[in-house]
Scaffold this active site. Structure first.
Site, PDB file in Angstrom:
ATOM      1  N   ARG A  40       0.825  -1.221   0.000  1.00 55.49           N
ATOM      2  CA  ARG A  40       0.000   0.000   0.000  1.00 55.49           C
ATOM      3  C   ARG A  40       0.857   1.269   0.000  1.00 55.49           C
ATOM      4  O   ARG A  40       0.660   2.171  -0.806  1.00 55.49           O
ATOM      5  CB  ARG A  40      -0.928   0.013   1.227  1.00 55.49           C
ATOM      6  CG  ARG A  40      -2.094  -0.929   1.117  1.00 55.49           C
ATOM      7  CD  ARG A  40      -2.866  -0.940   2.413  1.00 55.49           C
ATOM      8  NE  ARG A  40      -2.064  -1.564   3.455  1.00 55.49           N
ATOM      9  CZ  ARG A  40      -2.315  -2.761   3.968  1.00 55.49           C
ATOM     10  NH1 ARG A  40      -3.360  -3.437   3.586  1.00 55.49           N
ATOM     11  NH2 ARG A  40      -1.536  -3.271   4.894  1.00 55.49           N
ATOM     12  N   ILE A  41       1.845   1.325   0.924  1.00 55.58           N
ATOM     13  CA  ILE A  41       2.653   2.543   1.032  1.00 55.58           C
ATOM     14  C   ILE A  41       3.654   2.623  -0.117  1.00 55.58           C
ATOM     15  O   ILE A  41       3.801   3.666  -0.759  1.00 55.58           O
ATOM     16  CB  ILE A  41       3.365   2.601   2.400  1.00 55.58           C
ATOM     17  CG1 ILE A  41       2.317   2.622   3.534  1.00 55.58           C
ATOM     18  CG2 ILE A  41       4.276   3.823   2.484  1.00 55.58           C
ATOM     19  CD1 ILE A  41       2.883   2.444   4.926  1.00 55.58           C
ATOM     20  N   ASP A  57       9.892  -6.861  -4.387  1.00 60.86           N
ATOM     21  CA  ASP A  57       8.858  -7.437  -3.519  1.00 60.86           C
ATOM     22  C   ASP A  57       8.793  -8.926  -3.854  1.00 60.86           C
ATOM     23  O   ASP A  57       8.825  -9.291  -5.027  1.00 60.86           O
ATOM     24  CB  ASP A  57       7.494  -6.764  -3.805  1.00 60.86           C
ATOM     25  CG  ASP A  57       6.471  -7.026  -2.711  1.00 60.86           C
ATOM     26  OD1 ASP A  57       6.021  -6.058  -2.075  1.00 60.86           O
ATOM     27  OD2 ASP A  57       6.125  -8.215  -2.477  1.00 60.86           O
ATOM     28  N   GLU A  86      12.519   3.006  20.336  1.00 60.50           N
ATOM     29  CA  GLU A  86      11.701   4.231  20.299  1.00 60.50           C
ATOM     30  C   GLU A  86      11.171   4.529  21.690  1.00 60.50           C
ATOM     31  O   GLU A  86      10.723   3.601  22.369  1.00 60.50           O
ATOM     32  CB  GLU A  86      10.531   4.048  19.324  1.00 60.50           C
ATOM     33  CG  GLU A  86      11.006   3.928  17.884  1.00 60.50           C
ATOM     34  CD  GLU A  86       9.873   3.872  16.855  1.00 60.50           C
ATOM     35  OE1 GLU A  86       8.702   4.091  17.221  1.00 60.50           O
ATOM     36  OE2 GLU A  86      10.165   3.613  15.688  1.00 60.50           O
ATOM     37  N   HIS A 122       8.608   8.986  14.383  1.00 60.20           N
ATOM     38  CA  HIS A 122       7.527   8.043  14.006  1.00 60.20           C
ATOM     39  C   HIS A 122       6.199   8.776  13.752  1.00 60.20           C
ATOM     40  O   HIS A 122       5.190   8.503  14.400  1.00 60.20           O
ATOM     41  CB  HIS A 122       7.348   6.971  15.095  1.00 60.20           C
ATOM     42  CG  HIS A 122       6.717   5.707  14.563  1.00 60.20           C
ATOM     43  ND1 HIS A 122       7.032   4.460  15.033  1.00 60.20           N
ATOM     44  CD2 HIS A 122       5.788   5.499  13.586  1.00 60.20           C
ATOM     45  CE1 HIS A 122       6.327   3.544  14.373  1.00 60.20           C
ATOM     46  NE2 HIS A 122       5.562   4.161  13.485  1.00 60.20           N
ATOM     47  N   ILE A 123       6.268   9.719  12.805  1.00 61.21           N
ATOM     48  CA  ILE A 123       5.082  10.543  12.525  1.00 61.21           C
ATOM     49  C   ILE A 123       4.449  10.223  11.167  1.00 61.21           C
ATOM     50  O   ILE A 123       3.643  11.001  10.658  1.00 61.21           O
ATOM     51  CB  ILE A 123       5.434  12.061  12.577  1.00 61.21           C
ATOM     52  CG1 ILE A 123       6.624  12.382  11.647  1.00 61.21           C
ATOM     53  CG2 ILE A 123       5.714  12.503  14.002  1.00 61.21           C
ATOM     54  CD1 ILE A 123       6.872  13.863  11.450  1.00 61.21           C
ATOM     55  N   ALA A 168       2.109   8.341  10.170  1.00 58.48           N
ATOM     56  CA  ALA A 168       0.643   8.321  10.098  1.00 58.48           C
ATOM     57  C   ALA A 168       0.019   9.532  10.788  1.00 58.48           C
ATOM     58  O   ALA A 168      -1.203   9.628  10.885  1.00 58.48           O
ATOM     59  CB  ALA A 168       0.125   7.038  10.742  1.00 58.48           C
TER      60      ALA A 168
HETATM   61  P1  NAD Z   1       1.605  -3.767   2.955  1.00 56.38           P
HETATM   62  O1  NAD Z   1       1.332  -5.057   3.609  1.00 56.38           O
HETATM   63  O2  NAD Z   1       0.543  -3.141   2.110  1.00 56.38           O
HETATM   64  O3  NAD Z   1       2.914  -3.884   2.034  1.00 56.38           O
HETATM   65  C1  NAD Z   1       4.069  -4.519   2.437  1.00 56.38           C
HETATM   66  C2  NAD Z   1       4.723  -5.116   1.211  1.00 56.38           C
HETATM   67  O4  NAD Z   1       5.975  -5.655   1.605  1.00 56.38           O
HETATM   68  C3  NAD Z   1       3.915  -6.254   0.575  1.00 56.38           C
HETATM   69  O5  NAD Z   1       3.755  -6.003  -0.820  1.00 56.38           O
HETATM   70  C4  NAD Z   1       4.773  -7.486   0.825  1.00 56.38           C
HETATM   71  O6  NAD Z   1       4.672  -8.450  -0.229  1.00 56.38           O
HETATM   72  C5  NAD Z   1       6.146  -6.868   0.899  1.00 56.38           C
HETATM   73  N1  NAD Z   1       7.128  -7.715   1.559  1.00 56.38           N
HETATM   74  C6  NAD Z   1       6.965  -8.628   2.522  1.00 56.38           C
HETATM   75  N2  NAD Z   1       8.136  -9.191   2.839  1.00 56.38           N
HETATM   76  C7  NAD Z   1       9.074  -8.627   2.042  1.00 56.38           C
HETATM   77  C8  NAD Z   1      10.467  -8.786   1.898  1.00 56.38           C
HETATM   78  N3  NAD Z   1      11.142  -9.705   2.614  1.00 56.38           N
HETATM   79  N4  NAD Z   1      11.104  -8.017   0.998  1.00 56.38           N
HETATM   80  C9  NAD Z   1      10.434  -7.105   0.253  1.00 56.38           C
HETATM   81  N5  NAD Z   1       9.103  -6.920   0.342  1.00 56.38           N
HETATM   82  C10 NAD Z   1       8.438  -7.674   1.239  1.00 56.38           C
HETATM   83  O7  NAD Z   1       2.072  -2.775   4.108  1.00 56.38           O
HETATM   84  P2  NAD Z   1       2.026  -1.189   4.118  1.00 56.38           P
HETATM   85  O8  NAD Z   1       0.707  -0.745   4.621  1.00 56.38           O
HETATM   86  O9  NAD Z   1       2.508  -0.684   2.816  1.00 56.38           O
HETATM   87  O10 NAD Z   1       3.093  -0.888   5.277  1.00 56.38           O
HETATM   88  C11 NAD Z   1       4.475  -1.104   5.069  1.00 56.38           C
HETATM   89  C12 NAD Z   1       5.265  -0.790   6.321  1.00 56.38           C
HETATM   90  O11 NAD Z   1       5.032   0.543   6.751  1.00 56.38           O
HETATM   91  C13 NAD Z   1       4.959  -1.653   7.525  1.00 56.38           C
HETATM   92  O12 NAD Z   1       6.181  -2.008   8.126  1.00 56.38           O
HETATM   93  C14 NAD Z   1       4.280  -0.757   8.487  1.00 56.38           C
HETATM   94  O13 NAD Z   1       4.535  -1.159   9.792  1.00 56.38           O
HETATM   95  C15 NAD Z   1       4.948   0.563   8.158  1.00 56.38           C
HETATM   96  N6  NAD Z   1       4.177   1.716   8.610  1.00 56.38           N
HETATM   97  C16 NAD Z   1       4.858   2.771   9.153  1.00 56.38           C
HETATM   98  C17 NAD Z   1       4.161   3.902   9.588  1.00 56.38           C
HETATM   99  C18 NAD Z   1       4.876   5.076  10.163  1.00 56.38           C
HETATM  100  O14 NAD Z   1       4.276   5.807  10.932  1.00 56.38           O
HETATM  101  N7  NAD Z   1       6.107   5.334   9.799  1.00 56.38           N
HETATM  102  C19 NAD Z   1       2.762   3.932   9.494  1.00 56.38           C
HETATM  103  C20 NAD Z   1       2.097   2.843   8.915  1.00 56.38           C
HETATM  104  C21 NAD Z   1       2.826   1.737   8.483  1.00 56.38           C
END
Ligand code: NAD
Length: 304
Positions: free
Chosen positions: A149-150, A169, A259, A278-279, A281
């Site tokens: 997603r991100i 990925d 953290e 960690h901002i 979101a």
């Molecule tokens: P998501 O599940 O939509 O996407 C994650 C992707 O990573 C998937 O496509 C998956 O196939 C891939 N993946 C899994 N294992 C992998 C590997 N070994 N190598 C490469 N790719 C791999 O998740 P998302 O919603 O996009 O979130 C991604 C990350 O962002 C998560 O770690 C989440 O915790 C983090 N996040 C951080 C914040 C923040 O405040 N900084 C906020 C929300 C999420």
């Protein structure tokens, strides 16, 4: 039906619950004893990363049918205890994707143009024009590690900025890659060829210290690393070395292995790193979407 909202959520989310005819009790982050009291007669609870919904809390709530987490991680909820009671757990995994992506892009610009560094110097009365020489992003290559997603949102913005997009990925989605002008490659190629490497993988066994010394050494000395995923995806000691010794040019970090980041951490001593607490979101829009999405899921679960 009664819903306990035990963490601050957007007022629109409360409206969704009230419009569905539910009684809403709001108490921000009650301590564990108070929580046990509050849940006695509720049908649903909404939390954020706090408070903890332990087995004890679940046992104290005989009518509880749904637990809603406004946001992503479910580490504060005893999922096993919930499952044993047939309690549904809902969250809002996509609500903050755009916000995290925009922060990642912000960190890229910030490191590439040394904005935070220049700002610090200005406040010291130093006109650091020469030291703040930067690089443009257009025409450069970005490597997106984790195209979910991100990662998708980051790739979309990077593509619009005129960057070449490489993706890594284990589950490649070719059609989505085409939408962002991206090309899937293996991790080694991505690290070797990218001017910016940005991490968007979940923290699981396979991604713990995914970016370690060996992989940092594959990156270009002019490259920038962005981590807005989870701190432990990067081996921090190796990253500090990489930044000190110039294996890479800079980093933008929103997440840390520990953290809050300790005050005297070596990262805080480096000029070529931009740090945020960690901002990812933390935007009005993400908070609103997270609350509303969870409230709607609770209404659906309770009303069927
Ligand atoms: P998501 O599940 O939509 O996407 C994650 C992707 O990573 C998937 O496509 C998956 O196939 C891939 N993946 C899994 N294992 C992998 C590997 N070994 N190598 C490469 N790719 C791999 O998740 P998302 O919603 O996009 O979130 C991604 C990350 O962002 C998560 O770690 C989440 O915790 C983090 N996040 C951080 C914040 C923040 O405040 N900084 C906020 C929300 C999420």
């Amino acid at each position: 039906m009664k819903v306990l909202v035990a963490a601050p959520i957007h007022e629109k989310a409360i409206e969704v619950l009230k419009n569905a005819g539910f009684e809403v009790v709001y108490e921000e982050y009650p301590d564990k004893d108070r929580l046990v009291e509050l849940v006695k007669d509720v049908d649903a609870i909404i939390v954020r990363s706090k408070p903890k919904i332990t087995r004890k809390v679940i046992e104290a709530a005989p009518k509880l049918k749904v637990i809603g987490r406004a946001g992503v991680g479910l580490d504060n909820i005893d999922l096993k205890a919930a499952e044993e009671r047939g309690i549904k757990v809902v969250n809002s995994p996509g609500a903050s994707s755009r916000s995290v992506a925009e922060l990642a892009i912000g960190l890229i610009f910030n490191v590439a143009r040394k904005i935070a560094f220049a700002d610090r110097k200005m406040r010291e009365g130093i006109w650091a024009k020469k030291q703040a020489m930067g690089v443009e992003l257009e025409g450069k290559t970005i490597g997106v590690v984790g195209f979910g997603r991100i990662g998708y949102q980051v790739a979309k913005i990077a593509n619009a900025l005129g960057m070449k997009v490489l993706l890594y990925d284990p589950y490649p989605t070719e059609e989505r890659a085409r939408e962002v002008g991206g090309k899937f490659v293996d991790l080694e190629t991505l690290l070797k060829e990218s001017d910016v490497v940005t991490l968007h993988v979940p923290l699981v066994d396979a991604t713990y210290h995914l970016i370690n010394e060996e992989r940092l050494r594959l990156m270009k000395p002019t490259a920038i690393l962005i981590n807005a995923a989870r701190g432990a995806v990067v081996d921090t000691s190796a990253l500090v070395k990489a930044l000190q010794e110039g294996w890479i040019a800079g980093a933008g970090l929103d997440v840390y292995e520990e953290e809050p980041l300790p005050k005297d951490h070596p990262l805080t001593k480096l000029d070529n790193v931009v740090l945020t607490p960690h901002i990812g979101a933390s935007t009005v829009e993400a908070q609103m979407r997270a609350g509303v999405e969870v409230a709607e899921k609770i209404v659906e679960a309770l009303k069927g």
